[in-house]
Design a protein around this motif. Structure first.
Motif, PDB file in Angstrom:
ATOM      1  N   CYS A   1       4.816 -32.109  10.676  1.00 25.07           N
ATOM      2  CA  CYS A   1       6.025 -33.104  10.768  1.00 25.07           C
ATOM      3  C   CYS A   1       5.493 -34.218   9.608  1.00 25.07           C
ATOM      4  O   CYS A   1       4.232 -34.752  10.098  1.00 25.07           O
TER       5      CYS A   1
ATOM      6  N   CYS B   1      12.912 -38.391  16.495  1.00 27.80           N
ATOM      7  CA  CYS B   1      11.636 -37.940  16.489  1.00 27.80           C
ATOM      8  C   CYS B   1      10.646 -39.168  16.194  1.00 27.80           C
ATOM      9  O   CYS B   1       9.697 -39.430  16.888  1.00 27.80           O
TER      10      CYS B   1
ATOM     11  N   ASP C   1       5.901 -37.138   9.974  1.00 30.57           N
ATOM     12  CA  ASP C   1       5.805 -38.305  10.651  1.00 30.57           C
ATOM     13  C   ASP C   1       4.328 -38.514  10.813  1.00 30.57           C
ATOM     14  O   ASP C   1       3.906 -39.631  11.175  1.00 30.57           O
TER      15      ASP C   1
ATOM     16  N   CYS D   1      10.882 -32.692   7.244  1.00 28.38           N
ATOM     17  CA  CYS D   1      10.904 -32.308   8.566  1.00 28.38           C
ATOM     18  C   CYS D   1      10.765 -30.664   8.630  1.00 28.38           C
ATOM     19  O   CYS D   1      11.628 -30.115   7.910  1.00 28.38           O
ATOM     20  N   VAL D   2       9.788 -30.098   9.152  1.00 30.13           N
ATOM     21  CA  VAL D   2       9.584 -28.925   8.952  1.00 30.13           C
ATOM     22  C   VAL D   2      10.309 -27.829   9.740  1.00 30.13           C
ATOM     23  O   VAL D   2      10.416 -26.614   9.557  1.00 30.13           O
TER      24      VAL D   2
HETATM   25  S1  SF4 Z   1      12.129 -31.999  14.326  1.00 28.25           S
HETATM   26 FE1  SF4 Z   1      11.518 -32.517  12.063  1.00 28.25          FE
HETATM   27  S2  SF4 Z   1      11.522 -34.877  12.436  1.00 28.25           S
HETATM   28 FE2  SF4 Z   1      11.371 -33.983  14.447  1.00 28.25          FE
HETATM   29  S3  SF4 Z   1       9.353 -33.873  14.983  1.00 28.25           S
HETATM   30 FE3  SF4 Z   1       9.851 -31.772  14.157  1.00 28.25          FE
HETATM   31  S4  SF4 Z   1       9.532 -31.779  11.876  1.00 28.25           S
HETATM   32 FE4  SF4 Z   1       9.166 -33.723  12.809  1.00 28.25          FE
END
Ligand code: SF4
Ligand SMILES: Cc1ncc(C[n+]2csc(CCOP(=O)(O)OP(=O)(O)O)c2C)c(N)n1
Ligand SMILES: Cc1ncc(C[n+]2csc(CCOP(=O)(O)OP(=O)(O)O)c2C)c(N)n1
Ligand code: SF4
Ligand SMILES: [Mg+2]
Ligand SMILES: [Mg+2]
Lengths: 292, 578, 292, 578
Positions: free
Chosen positions: C19, C50, C21, C199-200
């Motif tokens: 991710c 998230c 993030d 967002c994976v």
């Molecule tokens: S859903 Fe997308 S934004 Fe949320 S944690 Fe997983 S990769 Fe990250």
């Protein structure tokens, strides 16, 4: 064809004598009459505020909603009855303050609504507090030391967020305003008309003369309403330090499909006109099969 | 007599397909002729964390999952740690050969531990993601379920497009089942041999409601995603084009509710929904619906609060809010259905009631209902049940025969005014105002009109109350103990009641669906022969017990669960004693 | 001086492996450590989503609020404790969707907040619905036929509405992103950092490569961040058809006083630090005299 | 014994200064030593329409205006049409010579009709806008009130700057009074000669509350204008710079409440407020306050709904909403003060209670209270009454002596955790989360923590309930009839009770301020000796009667008014009979 008389009822406006809303009222009725649509073909959705009482004083299909929710209610109505013309009429507090989020997202949606905002730069009906468009330093009972926030620029926001028709009118210029309304009614998608409206009770500094000495028509200066950056440059003139208020059509394009044109269910007919169960019975019977 | 009553649990990380696998397996079991109920347990995260899905299957109808697990399908070793102590002796554990069995996790376990090269089979025959298929196929083998049911469900998921993928899955399933058969044979006996049964749908309550809404002629929905209501919005969006709905994922819940009000005013059946936090944002919009008298259906799926609380857990803590929130006083209906078919029915009723009273109908559900799938006879969801009652809706032709000027907000004996939507000729030119307004629709501050408007609302409320149905009774007409439930607390309580009575006790169950306006006389009568009343709710303050007392004067004990987890019969029985 | 370690706690993020993030998380901690402020001097306000769980995974003063209300809570906090640095960290759904009205008005207010938006163009936590910034046509479970609304342009909006610091970062460019955060923390007033975040799980088309092939740094092309119209021209590149995503500081000015500098009560000291009754007793006794 | 009991009414168009004139005249009467209560009646418009302001003055305390008018100051002929039938025989009408007296309006009127060239006097001595001054001065003359009181109030309004304007007003007043004296002398006898009295403040409940908030150390307020709460926001904004408050007129109510939550979290006393529609929008934010346990005070000024309803009219229809709105279940306090001094006290208490329970306190008021001015001894609003109780607020120094890691959300015996605001050193580095969280503050989904959090909320609620005060009793300890009131219904009911007892009846009054959590034992005791209970409310559904029944089992009759107009003793007596 409906006349101005057909859009008139016998309710007497409660606006203060001299209020700019009278001008807007007349421009609306004139534009409606010229549009060829009748009172049962135009839905006027309003919010809460002095100017939002417009549909009580006009013989028209009317929805007088909540403070700030005008565009959301209008969106739902339009999607359900896309055969009608929908025009929103509401104040700057309603449209740009409490209703800011709907404004922002309705613009992007390009749904077929005319959005006329009576921008008197103040909250009239609640007796004179500063609004999102108030000039910095404006002293009111909620800003006794002067408003600190930079004024909101509605036309710049609309241009930034993909609006396809962005205009400004002046409550006293009936000819221009009714023409803008007429063009907006024919526009494909969302059309913003930010209207400079004097409030004689709570915004006395911005009186008729104040506006009259600042407004000019962009078309008089050869403005090209299809040029997005040029439109933005005009938009930056007001609010700002230029001393000029551009009016007329700042930005316009007709090549973007309206939201309602793209929704499968209403491409052919408005929801409100469709029979109750529009699909063959078997389709409804089939629903449960997905779960077996 | 119940011959088969087996509980399966699939455990793994979020993102490992526990929920879709569980739902698929539940469907497969149903195709074998069994009744199922399946409940997921998952965290507020997309990947990682420990999720599990529990399925109970029986040859008699089942209402809730139970605390004991017969077959554990462990997609990771964490699953063994978490659930080993729930295992019954008669069962089996399905786990990959390569998965480490945590020290002591299965010590003393007398069932079968089926260790199979599931991942390898998946990789060899298709792809790693198909490890689920392998595990479920192995489990099917161990319990004697026809593998074709599992394969059928999985391959159908890939629909038309998935020829190759479907085929690979089939291979994986067959390979895994074959190996399981070779190594372990059939572990559970009697097994889940096919038995005759009428066609069963396996569905959760959210989708049952949403399906009902479409059948009820709902044409407009606006909403904003919020667990656990989201799947209603997604179901409607997914069916919009095929069924001629306009479904709008709005900018926020305030936008959603006001869009729905606008659409309703245009004369189409409209709805919105949310969970508690989003509902909070809608209550001003609901008061607009009340003021301009448009029919509106709101689906409120509860979860534990306050604020964000526990987004993927369950609670019934928004009942009094549903009844009393929003300013001014205005009548509304609150229904709390308890099964998929009741959610379906609630949808059919809600749209009719909303139009009959030109008012709000709230269908109150919760996270448990939104994710728990149950097998129910498909005939319960038949389109043929749909009757449409649009109340006092007028057509343009009808209004023209009235012979008098049409008054949209006319005072009438039942408080409901004939309704002609806009766009229907000269008579439809009126104002609908959120201010106090005259019968014609114009804004007024006349004190007499204010009284009339309040009386109009009162009359509507009285009419609603007369329509509200008495609670359901399950079990014997008279009993020592009456369990009172509303909404989803029914399932576990029903199991508890059956167990009490099976063990020689005397209990029955009174399930409330029509909560507001509470039909006081019918309720008093329904509860008149009762001795001990125990009201079972998943909240901390006993909201329904409070309502019952406030409205009828009847006092019930409260049996509450408020840790976000669903009720089970075990929980209820353990807490009844005290 | 606090180190990255001082901003680390032992809570393991629940984000999906890969991710975006994670990158933002690292950039934040690095920027904090470089800023010289300690965990008790920085308040991180987040919403729901998230990426809004950022302050659960960081050792910092934290407020994890409601979906969409991040900026409003942060504004109240900042006005009450203007001695602390306040940084908002939230998703595009939170910041631009549900929170759009706060966004719009916080921008104009020029209050001293850093507003970092993790723009993954999707709703992650609720499992993949389209967001205000999603590309047109993006298919999700709430837009099975593809999203119809034009994507929101947050940087254009900020520039249009008087923002004084408008930047864009990329979750994978740690050096640039932490530098932007550092500069934003020192900025006078409101600072927007729109961060491109993969967002994976729910937006696989917009993966690392998708972004990497589009982002460029405006400073590499000689962009003048004090030129508002030039900034707007850059802003119009994305979302849009240019195929380019401008990053870096698009617009900046330091000559506009922050909101909190202009409020009499906190010019000298933060409210939170002021003694309980800050004025002489007689002043409070005098209040009733106004009514006699 | 009451010697003087006179009712004045000033009528005219919106924009003619009826409200400010009325408020000024009320103040003037108070300076003469009289007790006053003054209530405006106005429309949702800025200019035009018919407004009036009614003032009752007496040498004994008065609680509400009455239906009969002794002196009518008619600023237009419409005023004569509207109010002539309310005129008592003993009085007078003040009206401009040039105003047309509508046909028949004053037929049979036996009082004095004082026709004076008011506008001409205003124009001759100053400006047309001073016609109010002329009218009030003439009225003062007719009733024997010292003209200096009127002149004093009017000139003070112009403050320092208004030398010339003040002087002109003085001239206008003197000229008008002189002419009135010449033509009509003193009409009312005994007149309003100065009488000794302690210093009286004349104020409405909104300002009394707002003044209390400042004294209570409120440092932050955010809000959005909405009638009838706006004057609280405006008062606070008007005093912000002088008293060191930050007051923010926010973009909307959602912004306002969340700003207040943010400020409260920083450790400063914070508030917001609205009317019902705006409150609706706030309820999600309130649940955030509950989740992160910040103290918050909300002023909720009711008006008739639903939706926009009647913005300038009064109602008490949001009680159950105040108690039950917002999702999840969480404790809160609701106070409904009934007089200016009780509003002042409510502010002092609210901020203490909010901090003691780290919870929400709602002060419930209404449009009637917000605009009705009353004379009350200035000593009732003394700063000396203020005591500050910040509950378990910790300083940085205190937390450092704890000798253990600080847990912001520590479970304690009373459910309240020691609170160290952020920015106070390393121990203040914690997360406050709207999700379920551990004692330390981190997000969790642990079922045991969920139970603990709910128990914490329950404990807080129990503590609150113990603190709630018994209702006030007025009148005899025992009586045949007990009138029950809450909030503003008190005034008229008090008048009604006095009249019943004066006429040989037997009534007392029980006034509730502390509504939630209802202190059940104290309430039962307070009502134990009662015979007939009549609950008087300005709503259509008898909300308090419902609450009383739900919480205590006690049943009261309901006497309701719901036309948006304030209760009067006359209304109550007329409706009691039935
Ligand atoms: S859903 Fe997308 S934004 Fe949320 S944690 Fe997983 S990769 Fe990250
Ligand atoms: C939710 C809500 N908040 C506040 C109000 C009170 N209110 C009514 S009108 C208004 C502002 C009016 O300003 P504007 O929209 O600019 O209209 P104008 O009166 O200036 O025409 C406000 C704040 C309301 N009715 N509802
Ligand atoms: C009032 C409200 N509405 C809806 C939700 C549900 N919700 C939680 S997170 C979220 C969207 C998240 O998207 P974004 O803000 O972009 O964050 P991301 O998960 O993508 O990081 C939604 C809709 C909520 N918690 N509260
Ligand atoms: S207050 Fe202002 S906007 Fe309202 S009616 Fe009067 S002049 Fe018009
Ligand atoms: Mg305005
Ligand atoms: Mg996102």
């Amino acid at each position: 064809m409906a006349t101005v008389q057909d859009f008139s009822n016998d309710v007497r406006p409660t606006w203060c004598p001299g209020c700019g809303d009278f001008g807007i009222w007349n421009a609306l009725k004139r534009a409606f009459a010229a549009s060829g649509y009748g009172p049962d073909e135009i839905m006027m959705v309003t919010g809460i505020g002095c100017g939002s009482k417009m549909n009580d004083y006009t013989r028209i299909s009317g929805l007088h909603t909540l403070h700030g929710r005008t565009l959301a209610v209008a969106t739902g109505f339009k999607l359900a009855n896309s055969a009608m013309k929908v025009i929103c009429v509401h104040g700057d507090g309603d449209g740009y303050g409490e209703g800011g989020n709907h404004f922002l997202h309705t613009v992007r949606r390009n749904i077929g609504l005319v959005d006329l905002v009576e921008n008197n730069h103040v909250y009239g009906l609640t007796r004179g507090q500063y609004s999102p468009t108030s000039q910095p330093g404006f002293k009111t009972r909620t800003s006794p030391a002067g408003a600190l926030d930079a004024p909101l620029n509605p036309v710049a926001l609309a241009i930034a967020e993909g609006a396809t028709f962005v205009a400004r009118g002046f409550a006293l210029d009936l000819g221009q305003l009714s023409s803008l309304i007429g063009q907006a009614l024919e526009h494909r998608g969302y059309a913003l008309i930010d209207v400079m409206q004097p409030c004689v009770s709570f915004n006395r500094a911005m009186d008729y003369d104040w506006y009259r000495s600042r407004v000019y028509k962009v078309e008089d200066e050869g403005h090209d309403p299809s040029d997005r950056l040029a439109a933005m440059a005009r938009a930056f003139e007001y609010p700002g330090t230029s001393g000029r208020i551009p009016t007329g059509i700042l930005y316009r394009r007709e090549d973007v499909p309206a939201y309602e044109e793209q929704v499968a269910a209403i491409k052919e007919q408005a929801l409100a006109a469709q029979p109750f169960h529009a699909r063959p019975t078997e389709d409804y019977q089939a629903l449960v099969k997905e779960f077996i | 007599m119940v011959m088969i009553d087996l509980t399966f649990r699939i455990g793994g990380e979020a993102g490992q397909g526990v929920e879709s696998g569980g739902a698929g397996f539940a469907k497969a079991l149903t195709r074998g002729g069994y009744h199922v109920v399946g409940t997921p347990d998952y965290y507020e995260r997309i990947r990682g964390g420990h999720n599990f899905f529990t399925i109970r299957a029986s040859d008699e109808p089942v209402y809730a999952i139970d605390d004991e697990v017969d077959v554990l399908i462990a997609m990771d070793s964490e699953s063994l740690v978490r659930h080993a102590d729930k295992l019954s002796a008669k069962g089996a554990v399905v786990v990959d050969e390569a998965t480490k069995i945590p020290e002591g996790a299965l010590d003393g376990y007398s069932g079968t531990v089926a260790r199979l090269p599931l991942l390898q089979i998946a990789i060899d025959n298709g792809a790693a993601v198909m490890v689920n298929t392998a595990a479920l196929a192995a489990a099917a083998q161990l319990v004697g379920l026809d593998l074709q049911h599992v394969v059928g469900v999985i391959t159908e998921n890939f629909g038309r497009k998935g020829g190759a993928v479907a085929e690979a899955n089939r291979q994986v399933a067959q390979q895994a089942a074959r190996l399981a058969a070779e190594r372990y044979g059939q572990v559970i006996r009697p097994g889940l041999a096919d038995r005759p049964s009428e066609a069963q749908a396996v569905l959760d309550c959210n989708r049952a409601f949403a399906m009902g809404a479409i059948m009820a002629g709902c044409k407009f929905a606006a909403g904003y995603p919020m667990t656990p209501w989201t799947s209603v919005l997604e179901y409607l969006a997914g069916h919009a084009d095929a069924y001629g709905l306009v479904v709008k994922h709005a900018e926020d819940e305030i936008g959603a509710v006001n869009m729905a009000v606008g659409a309703a005013h245009a004369g189409v059946r409209a709805m919105t929904g949310s969970s508690g936090g989003g509902f909070d944002l809608m209550v001003e919009g609901l008061s607009l619906a009340a003021a301009i008298e448009v029919p509106l259906v709101v689906y409120l799926a509860q979860r534990p609060g306050p604020a964000t609380g526990l987004s993927t857990r369950t609670a019934q803590a928004d009942l009094l809010m549903a009844i009393y929130s929003s300013h001014g006083e205005w009548p509304r209906i609150v229904l709390a259905p308890h099964t998929p078919e009741e959610h379906f029915q609630a949808a059919l009723r809600a749209f009719n009631l909303a139009e009959r009273y030109q008012s709000l109908v709230i269908v109150l559900s919760d996270e448990y209902s939104s994710t728990t799938v149950m097998s129910r006879p498909a005939s319960l969801f038949a389109f043929e049940q749909v009757t449409i009652d649009r109340g006092k809706l007028l057509t343009r032709a009808e209004v023209e025969t009235l012979g008098q000027p049409y008054l949209r907000f006319q005072m009438t004996a039942d408080g409901v005014s004939p309704r002609l939507p806009p766009g229907n000729g000269p008579q439809s030119v009126y104002l609908a105002s959120s201010n106090l307004h005259t019968e014609k629709g114009h804004i007024t501050e006349d004190p007499q009109v204010a009284v009339q408007a309040a009386d109009k609302r009162r009359l509507k409320g009285e009419g609603m109350q007369r329509e509200m149905r008495a609670p359901y009774r399950y079990g014997p007409a008279e009993a020592e103990l009456t369990l009172i439930t509303w909404g989803s607390s029914y399932g576990a309580a029903r199991e508890a009641m059956e167990q009490i009575n099976a063990q020689g006790g005397s209990a029955n169950l009174v399930q409330f669906v029509d909560l507001w306006p509470l039909p006081v006389d019918a309720v008093r009568e329904a509860l008149s022969a009762t001795k001990r009343l125990v009201c079972i709710e998943t909240n901390a303050t006993g909201q329904f017990a409070h309502l019952l007392r406030a409205e009828t004067g009847l006092r019930a004990e409260s049996l509450l669960r408020y840790d976000g987890r669903p009720l089970t019969a075990g929980y209820i029985l353990a807490h009844l004693e005290a």
